[in-house]
Design a protein around this motif. Structure first.
Motif, PDB file in Angstrom:
ATOM      1  N   VAL A 151       0.828  -1.197   0.000  1.00 59.26           N
ATOM      2  CA  VAL A 151       0.000   0.000   0.000  1.00 59.26           C
ATOM      3  C   VAL A 151       0.867   1.254   0.000  1.00 59.26           C
ATOM      4  O   VAL A 151       1.790   1.382   0.802  1.00 59.26           O
ATOM      5  N   VAL A 152       0.546   2.149  -0.919  1.00 60.02           N
ATOM      6  CA  VAL A 152       1.192   3.457  -0.969  1.00 60.02           C
ATOM      7  C   VAL A 152       0.176   4.476  -0.487  1.00 60.02           C
ATOM      8  O   VAL A 152      -0.888   4.644  -1.098  1.00 60.02           O
ATOM      9  N   GLY A 153       0.483   5.145   0.625  1.00 56.82           N
ATOM     10  CA  GLY A 153      -0.435   6.106   1.205  1.00 56.82           C
ATOM     11  C   GLY A 153      -0.010   7.538   0.954  1.00 56.82           C
ATOM     12  O   GLY A 153       1.184   7.842   0.933  1.00 56.82           O
ATOM     13  N   VAL A 154      -0.989   8.421   0.779  1.00 50.04           N
ATOM     14  CA  VAL A 154      -0.737   9.841   0.540  1.00 50.04           C
ATOM     15  C   VAL A 154      -1.692  10.664   1.388  1.00 50.04           C
ATOM     16  O   VAL A 154      -2.890  10.371   1.456  1.00 50.04           O
ATOM     17  N   ASP A 155      -1.151  11.685   2.039  1.00 48.30           N
ATOM     18  CA  ASP A 155      -1.979  12.617   2.787  1.00 48.30           C
ATOM     19  C   ASP A 155      -1.196  13.921   2.921  1.00 48.30           C
ATOM     20  O   ASP A 155       0.029  13.903   2.948  1.00 48.30           O
ATOM     21  N   ARG A 156      -1.910  15.043   2.985  1.00 45.23           N
ATOM     22  CA  ARG A 156      -1.191  16.309   3.155  1.00 45.23           C
ATOM     23  C   ARG A 156      -1.091  16.730   4.621  1.00 45.23           C
ATOM     24  O   ARG A 156      -0.477  17.740   4.932  1.00 45.23           O
ATOM     25  N   ASN A 157      -1.707  15.934   5.497  1.00 46.60           N
ATOM     26  CA  ASN A 157      -1.613  16.190   6.938  1.00 46.60           C
ATOM     27  C   ASN A 157      -0.418  15.431   7.502  1.00 46.60           C
ATOM     28  O   ASN A 157      -0.401  14.197   7.494  1.00 46.60           O
ATOM     29  N   PRO A 158       0.606  16.130   8.018  1.00 52.87           N
ATOM     30  CA  PRO A 158       1.813  15.440   8.510  1.00 52.87           C
ATOM     31  C   PRO A 158       1.541  14.469   9.654  1.00 52.87           C
ATOM     32  O   PRO A 158       2.233  13.457   9.798  1.00 52.87           O
ATOM     33  N   ASP A 159       0.521  14.753  10.474  1.00 50.49           N
ATOM     34  CA  ASP A 159       0.192  13.837  11.577  1.00 50.49           C
ATOM     35  C   ASP A 159      -0.318  12.502  11.037  1.00 50.49           C
ATOM     36  O   ASP A 159       0.042  11.427  11.548  1.00 50.49           O
ATOM     37  N   GLN A 165       4.786   2.374   1.784  1.00 51.75           N
ATOM     38  CA  GLN A 165       5.296   3.699   1.446  1.00 51.75           C
ATOM     39  C   GLN A 165       4.250   4.739   1.826  1.00 51.75           C
ATOM     40  O   GLN A 165       3.059   4.531   1.606  1.00 51.75           O
ATOM     41  N   VAL A 166       4.711   5.851   2.379  1.00 57.41           N
ATOM     42  CA  VAL A 166       3.807   6.936   2.759  1.00 57.41           C
ATOM     43  C   VAL A 166       4.440   8.263   2.350  1.00 57.41           C
ATOM     44  O   VAL A 166       5.636   8.479   2.565  1.00 57.41           O
ATOM     45  N   TYR A 167       3.618   9.137   1.742  1.00 57.21           N
ATOM     46  CA  TYR A 167       4.124  10.432   1.291  1.00 57.21           C
ATOM     47  C   TYR A 167       3.232  11.556   1.799  1.00 57.21           C
ATOM     48  O   TYR A 167       2.004  11.441   1.796  1.00 57.21           O
ATOM     49  N   GLU A 168       3.873  12.655   2.237  1.00 60.94           N
ATOM     50  CA  GLU A 168       3.141  13.876   2.520  1.00 60.94           C
ATOM     51  C   GLU A 168       2.997  14.625   1.201  1.00 60.94           C
ATOM     52  O   GLU A 168       3.981  15.115   0.640  1.00 60.94           O
ATOM     53  N   CYS A 169       1.779  14.678   0.683  1.00 59.90           N
ATOM     54  CA  CYS A 169       1.578  15.144  -0.677  1.00 59.90           C
ATOM     55  C   CYS A 169       0.150  15.655  -0.834  1.00 59.90           C
ATOM     56  O   CYS A 169      -0.786  15.095  -0.265  1.00 59.90           O
ATOM     57  N   GLN A 186       4.575  12.323  -9.324  1.00 59.71           N
ATOM     58  CA  GLN A 186       5.933  12.143  -8.823  1.00 59.71           C
ATOM     59  C   GLN A 186       6.044  11.022  -7.798  1.00 59.71           C
ATOM     60  O   GLN A 186       7.124  10.435  -7.635  1.00 59.71           O
ATOM     61  N   VAL A 187       4.954  10.720  -7.097  1.00 57.68           N
ATOM     62  CA  VAL A 187       4.995   9.636  -6.106  1.00 57.68           C
ATOM     63  C   VAL A 187       4.564   8.301  -6.702  1.00 57.68           C
ATOM     64  O   VAL A 187       4.338   7.328  -5.975  1.00 57.68           O
ATOM     65  N   GLY A 188       4.434   8.243  -8.026  1.00 55.27           N
ATOM     66  CA  GLY A 188       4.266   6.964  -8.705  1.00 55.27           C
ATOM     67  C   GLY A 188       2.870   6.407  -8.797  1.00 55.27           C
ATOM     68  O   GLY A 188       2.696   5.211  -9.086  1.00 55.27           O
ATOM     69  N   PHE A 189       1.842   7.231  -8.626  1.00 55.93           N
ATOM     70  CA  PHE A 189       0.479   6.693  -8.641  1.00 55.93           C
ATOM     71  C   PHE A 189       0.040   6.218 -10.021  1.00 55.93           C
ATOM     72  O   PHE A 189      -0.877   5.419 -10.134  1.00 55.93           O
ATOM     73  N   LYS A 190       0.691   6.694 -11.056  1.00 56.69           N
ATOM     74  CA  LYS A 190       0.302   6.260 -12.410  1.00 56.69           C
ATOM     75  C   LYS A 190       0.611   4.787 -12.639  1.00 56.69           C
ATOM     76  O   LYS A 190       0.081   4.169 -13.570  1.00 56.69           O
ATOM     77  N   ASP A 191       1.452   4.190 -11.787  1.00 57.33           N
ATOM     78  CA  ASP A 191       1.859   2.797 -11.970  1.00 57.33           C
ATOM     79  C   ASP A 191       1.088   1.826 -11.079  1.00 57.33           C
ATOM     80  O   ASP A 191       1.348   0.615 -11.120  1.00 57.33           O
ATOM     81  N   LEU A 192       0.140   2.317 -10.278  1.00 54.40           N
ATOM     82  CA  LEU A 192      -0.567   1.457  -9.333  1.00 54.40           C
ATOM     83  C   LEU A 192      -1.771   0.772  -9.980  1.00 54.40           C
ATOM     84  O   LEU A 192      -2.406   1.318 -10.874  1.00 54.40           O
ATOM     85  N   LEU A 213      -6.078  11.506 -11.302  1.00 49.31           N
ATOM     86  CA  LEU A 213      -5.793  10.081 -11.487  1.00 49.31           C
ATOM     87  C   LEU A 213      -6.139   9.637 -12.903  1.00 49.31           C
ATOM     88  O   LEU A 213      -5.390   8.878 -13.533  1.00 49.31           O
ATOM     89  N   GLN A 214      -7.267  10.101 -13.409  1.00 48.84           N
ATOM     90  CA  GLN A 214      -7.661   9.740 -14.762  1.00 48.84           C
ATOM     91  C   GLN A 214      -6.670  10.287 -15.782  1.00 48.84           C
ATOM     92  O   GLN A 214      -6.340   9.610 -16.762  1.00 48.84           O
ATOM     93  N   THR A 215      -6.168  11.494 -15.570  1.00 45.69           N
ATOM     94  CA  THR A 215      -5.156  12.068 -16.453  1.00 45.69           C
ATOM     95  C   THR A 215      -3.875  11.253 -16.431  1.00 45.69           C
ATOM     96  O   THR A 215      -3.207  11.093 -17.460  1.00 45.69           O
ATOM     97  N   LEU A 216      -3.544  10.719 -15.265  1.00 47.64           N
ATOM     98  CA  LEU A 216      -2.343   9.886 -15.126  1.00 47.64           C
ATOM     99  C   LEU A 216      -2.532   8.493 -15.727  1.00 47.64           C
ATOM    100  O   LEU A 216      -1.574   7.732 -15.835  1.00 47.64           O
TER     101      LEU A 216
END
Length: 219
Positions: A30-38, A49-53, A63-69, A90-93
């Motif tokens: 699982v690759v997780g993304v959130d803009r909340n640092p907590d 993998q987890v990204y602040e994004c 840039q965090v690779g969601f087009k490949d999931l 996501l659709q554009t990617l």
């Protein structure tokens, strides 16, 4: 695990994090993304993998690779606008297998119009299940047909242009198509005609044994 998948989860609040953790426990990456640092810090010890994004930024999401999931779940809290923008990114990617947590019926209708194949209302779904279990004691699923009977939704891709007669799923895999939803529509129809031709983006619902459902992966 044989069926290991790479799944993206956008939004690691209560629902998003619980779902990401459950997918991880099932053996998926699982690759997780959130803009909340907590939220990011909480998930770092659990997910692959987890990204602040900010997922409303198409470039950042790429840039965090969601087009490949293989699959992406969108759970962006109470903002319908943010959810829709993330879906468009996501659709554009090029991501096709998108699941979105809806916050209202209006949100649900817009998502289906955008071509999102899977929209969920977690609270409504749980409430519906609980209502059935309260009023029909002993019923633990919608069908009551046994512990190894499951339903599965499949997004039509390589089956586009084919009919149920062409696919012959009942004879080949011992599963039955019980419902379908045409691309762009919000409501399922039931008992499809054997000669109805499916188009890309339609969703079909199958019922059958778990092992038989797994075999369909390679068909």
């Amino acid at each position: 695990m044989a069926n290991r998948k790479e799944v993206g989860v956008i939004g690691l609040g209560k629902f998003g994090y619980a779902l990401a953790a459950a997918l991880t426990d099932l053996g998926h990456d699982v690759v997780g993304v959130d803009r909340n640092p907590d939220n990011v810090r909480r998930a770092q010890g659990k997910l692959a993998q987890v990204y602040e994004c900010d997922a409303t930024d198409e470039k950042a999401l790429g840039q965090v690779g969601f087009k490949d999931l293989e699959k992406v779940i969108v759970s962006t809290g109470s903002s319908m606008e943010a959810s829709i923008l993330v879906v468009l990114n996501l659709q554009t990617l090029g991501v096709r297998d998108i699941w979105v947590k809806a916050i209202s019926e209006e949100h649900e209708r817009v998502l289906y119009k955008l071509g999102v194949p899977y929209v969920v209302f977690p609270e409504a779904f749980v409430a519906f299940q609980l209502a059935h279990r309260l009023t029909m004691p002993g019923i633990h699923d919608y069908f009551g047909l046994g512990t190894d009977v499951v339903t599965r939704e499949i997004l039509v891709d390589k089956w586009a242009g084919k009919t149920l007669r062409d696919l012959d799923l009942t004879n080949k895999f011992h599963v039955q198509v019980i419902a379908y939803r045409k691309n762009g529509e919000a409501v399922f129809s039931f008992v499809p005609d054997a000669n109805m031709e499916f188009t890309e983006g339609d969703v079909i619902v199958l019922i059958g044994k778990t092992d038989d459902m797994i075999k369909i992966e390679k068909f």
